[in-house]
Design an enzyme around this catalytic site. Structure first.
Site, PDB file in Angstrom:
ATOM      1  N   ASN A  42       0.798  -0.771  -0.044  1.00 20.07           N
ATOM      2  CA  ASN A  42       0.242   0.030   0.072  1.00 20.07           C
ATOM      3  C   ASN A  42       0.621   0.940   0.163  1.00 20.07           C
ATOM      4  O   ASN A  42       0.427   2.289  -1.026  1.00 20.07           O
ATOM      5  CB  ASN A  42      -0.645  -0.027   1.179  1.00 20.07           C
ATOM      6  CG  ASN A  42      -2.022  -0.814   0.604  1.00 20.07           C
ATOM      7  OD1 ASN A  42      -2.848  -0.466   0.210  1.00 20.07           O
ATOM      8  ND2 ASN A  42      -2.708  -1.687   1.255  1.00 20.07           N
ATOM      9  N   ARG A 102       3.593   0.398  25.689  1.00 24.69           N
ATOM     10  CA  ARG A 102       3.512   1.130  24.801  1.00 24.69           C
ATOM     11  C   ARG A 102       3.419   2.663  25.206  1.00 24.69           C
ATOM     12  O   ARG A 102       3.258   3.421  23.840  1.00 24.69           O
ATOM     13  CB  ARG A 102       1.612   0.125  24.904  1.00 24.69           C
ATOM     14  CG  ARG A 102       0.586   1.172  23.235  1.00 24.69           C
ATOM     15  CD  ARG A 102      -0.539   0.346  23.450  1.00 24.69           C
ATOM     16  NE  ARG A 102      -0.726  -1.111  24.224  1.00 24.69           N
ATOM     17  CZ  ARG A 102       0.063  -1.619  22.749  1.00 24.69           C
ATOM     18  NH1 ARG A 102       0.621  -1.593  21.547  1.00 24.69           N
ATOM     19  NH2 ARG A 102      -0.225  -3.287  22.798  1.00 24.69           N
ATOM     20  N   MET A 137       1.980  -3.529  12.426  1.00 24.37           N
ATOM     21  CA  MET A 137       1.043  -4.050  13.321  1.00 24.37           C
ATOM     22  C   MET A 137       1.052  -4.476  14.420  1.00 24.37           C
ATOM     23  O   MET A 137       2.182  -4.614  15.384  1.00 24.37           O
ATOM     24  CB  MET A 137       1.506  -5.701  13.200  1.00 24.37           C
ATOM     25  CG  MET A 137       1.133  -6.140  11.631  1.00 24.37           C
ATOM     26  SD  MET A 137      -0.086  -6.164  11.457  1.00 24.37           S
ATOM     27  CE  MET A 137      -0.569  -8.210  11.990  1.00 24.37           C
ATOM     28  N   ARG A 138       0.899  -2.829  15.375  1.00 25.45           N
ATOM     29  CA  ARG A 138       0.713  -2.273  16.796  1.00 25.45           C
ATOM     30  C   ARG A 138      -0.931  -1.979  16.912  1.00 25.45           C
ATOM     31  O   ARG A 138      -0.933  -0.773  15.854  1.00 25.45           O
ATOM     32  CB  ARG A 138       2.021  -1.309  16.917  1.00 25.45           C
ATOM     33  CG  ARG A 138       3.271  -2.182  17.134  1.00 25.45           C
ATOM     34  CD  ARG A 138       4.454  -0.507  17.719  1.00 25.45           C
ATOM     35  NE  ARG A 138       4.155  -0.465  18.874  1.00 25.45           N
ATOM     36  CZ  ARG A 138       4.283  -0.878  19.850  1.00 25.45           C
ATOM     37  NH1 ARG A 138       4.796  -1.844  20.099  1.00 25.45           N
ATOM     38  NH2 ARG A 138       4.091  -0.213  21.031  1.00 25.45           N
ATOM     39  N   HIS A 174      -8.338  -1.404   6.261  1.00 24.71           N
ATOM     40  CA  HIS A 174      -8.331  -3.015   6.359  1.00 24.71           C
ATOM     41  C   HIS A 174      -9.175  -3.621   5.483  1.00 24.71           C
ATOM     42  O   HIS A 174     -10.013  -2.847   4.885  1.00 24.71           O
ATOM     43  CB  HIS A 174      -9.496  -2.120   7.607  1.00 24.71           C
ATOM     44  CG  HIS A 174      -9.359  -3.865   8.553  1.00 24.71           C
ATOM     45  ND1 HIS A 174      -8.427  -4.368   8.511  1.00 24.71           N
ATOM     46  CD2 HIS A 174     -10.836  -4.571   7.938  1.00 24.71           C
ATOM     47  CE1 HIS A 174      -9.540  -5.073   8.897  1.00 24.71           C
ATOM     48  NE2 HIS A 174     -10.767  -4.981   8.660  1.00 24.71           N
ATOM     49  N   GLU A 187      -9.774   4.731  18.876  1.00 22.24           N
ATOM     50  CA  GLU A 187      -9.502   4.572  19.922  1.00 22.24           C
ATOM     51  C   GLU A 187      -9.748   2.892  19.965  1.00 22.24           C
ATOM     52  O   GLU A 187      -9.387   2.233  20.342  1.00 22.24           O
ATOM     53  CB  GLU A 187      -8.757   4.844  21.412  1.00 22.24           C
ATOM     54  CG  GLU A 187     -10.968   4.771  22.214  1.00 22.24           C
ATOM     55  CD  GLU A 187     -11.388   5.847  21.599  1.00 22.24           C
ATOM     56  OE1 GLU A 187     -11.179   6.933  20.944  1.00 22.24           O
ATOM     57  OE2 GLU A 187     -12.362   6.831  22.514  1.00 22.24           O
ATOM     58  N   GLY A 188     -10.423   2.421  18.874  1.00 18.59           N
ATOM     59  CA  GLY A 188     -11.051   1.244  18.701  1.00 18.59           C
ATOM     60  C   GLY A 188     -10.479   0.383  17.866  1.00 18.59           C
ATOM     61  O   GLY A 188      -9.213   0.835  17.648  1.00 18.59           O
ATOM     62  N   GLU A 219      -7.442  -2.118  -2.544  1.00 18.10           N
ATOM     63  CA  GLU A 219      -6.832  -1.354  -1.537  1.00 18.10           C
ATOM     64  C   GLU A 219      -6.143  -0.005  -2.404  1.00 18.10           C
ATOM     65  O   GLU A 219      -5.702   1.065  -2.127  1.00 18.10           O
ATOM     66  CB  GLU A 219      -6.049  -2.399  -0.374  1.00 18.10           C
ATOM     67  CG  GLU A 219      -6.609  -3.490   0.269  1.00 18.10           C
ATOM     68  CD  GLU A 219      -5.902  -3.836   0.808  1.00 18.10           C
ATOM     69  OE1 GLU A 219      -5.094  -3.090   1.526  1.00 18.10           O
ATOM     70  OE2 GLU A 219      -5.542  -5.257   1.323  1.00 18.10           O
TER      71      GLU A 219
HETATM   72  C1  GRF Z   1      -3.426  -4.891   3.941  1.00 17.87           C
HETATM   73  O1  GRF Z   1      -4.161  -5.767   3.326  1.00 17.87           O
HETATM   74  C2  GRF Z   1      -4.029  -4.158   5.163  1.00 17.87           C
HETATM   75  O2  GRF Z   1      -5.754  -3.584   4.583  1.00 17.87           O
HETATM   76  C3  GRF Z   1      -4.267  -4.434   6.377  1.00 17.87           C
HETATM   77  O3  GRF Z   1      -2.604  -5.095   6.064  1.00 17.87           O
HETATM   78  C4  GRF Z   1      -1.770  -4.911   4.781  1.00 17.87           C
HETATM   79  C5  GRF Z   1      -0.935  -4.552   4.103  1.00 17.87           C
HETATM   80  O4  GRF Z   1      -0.296  -4.771   3.304  1.00 17.87           O
HETATM   81  N1  GRF Z   1      -4.024  -3.581   6.677  1.00 17.87           N
HETATM   82  P1  GRF Z   1       0.700  -3.769   2.630  1.00 17.87           P
HETATM   83  O5  GRF Z   1       2.082  -4.277   4.136  1.00 17.87           O
HETATM   84  O6  GRF Z   1       0.702  -2.667   2.251  1.00 17.87           O
HETATM   85  O7  GRF Z   1       1.219  -4.768   1.598  1.00 17.87           O
END
Ligand code: GRF
Length: 200
Positions: A14, A65, A90-91, A109, A142-143, A174
C-alpha cells in the site's frame, strides 16, 4: 498538497501504491517519512531504492506502549506531517497517540467495516460465507478498526476463493482506494461530522 508519514511493518505494497500514485501525478502529496516498527519489513528495500526518508523504530525490551508511542510521536514530529497513514502497521496505538493526532491518522482494512475487524479479515469473510467483501479506509480512533469511514470498495467473494485469492483481489482495490481517499483530503473534500465523513 499534503505531507504524509506512512507506517508499515511488512510488505508495504500500500505504501508503494501511494508512492506510485504521487509519481504518476494522481495524488498531490509528499511522503515525508516511512516508518517501520521492524528492520525486517520487506517494504524497506523499496524505500531505500526510491530514496524515501525512512526510520526504523523497534520496541525496546519491556517498553510500555506509552513510551513507544512517545518516541513514535517525536520521530513523526521531526517532519512536517499532515496525515499519518497506517499501511499494515502491526501495533496497537495508545489512546494518547490517537487523541494527539485526532482525525489525522488513517488506516486501510481488508474488509467492509464494520464487518470483520481485527486480524485475518479475509479468513473471517470466507468463514462467514459472505458473497461480497472489500476494503475500507477510515480515520483511526481508539477502537479496533472503528472510526469514521472515508470510503470503501466492494469485491466479490467467489465460490472457489481461498484466503490467498480473496486477499489478492481485495489488495488490488486497496491500492486504488488509499490514494483516492488521500487525494480527497488533499483537495479539502473530506468533512467529518460526528462519526460520519461527508465526501465532496
Ligand atoms: C493490507 O491488506 C491492509 O489492508 C492491512 O494489512 C495489509 C498490508 O499490506 N491493514 P501491505 O503491507 O500494504 O502490502
Amino acid at each position: 498538497m499534503i505531507n504524509l508519514a506512512i507506517l508499515i511493518s511488512g510488505r508495504g505494497s500500500n505504501m508503494m501504491a501511494i508512492h506510485q500514485a504521487i509519481q504518476s501525478g494522481k495524488l498531490d502529496a509528499k511522503i515525508q517519512l516511512v516508518l517501520s516498527n521492524t528492520a525486517k519489513a520487506a517494504g524497506l528495500e523499496y524505500t531505500q531504492r526510491e530514496g524515501i526518508p525512512t526510520a526504523i523504530l523497534e520496541k525496546e525490551a519491556n517498553e510500555s506502549r506509552a513510551s513507544y508511542d512517545d518516541r513514535l510521536t517525536r520521530e513523526i514530529e521531526k517532519h512536517p506531517i499532515d496525515y499519518i497513514c497506517l499501511a499494515g502497521f502491526m501495533r496497537i496505538l495508545s489512546k494518547g497517540f490517537v487523541d494527539y493526532f485526532h482525525h489525522r491518522i488513517l488506516n486501510i482494512h481488508p474488509s467492509l467495516l464494520p464487518a470483520f475487524p481485527g486480524l485475518d479479515a479475509q479468513k473471517q469473510a470466507l468463514e462467514a460465507e459472505v458473497t461480497t467483501s472489500g476494503c475500507t479506509v477510515h480515520f483511526v480512533d481508539e477502537g479496533c478498526d472503528t472510526g469514521p469511514i472515508i470510503d470503501q470498495r466492494v469485491v466479490p467473494v467467489l465460490p472457489e476463493d481461498d484466503e490467498v485469492s480473496l486477499s489478492e483481489r481485495i489488495l488490488r482495490e486497496e491500492h486504488q482506494l488509499y490514494s483516492f481517499c488521500l487525494q480527497k483530503l488533499a483537495e479539502g473534500k473530506v468533512n467529518i461530522e460526528g462519526n460520519k465523513v461527508i465526501l465532496k
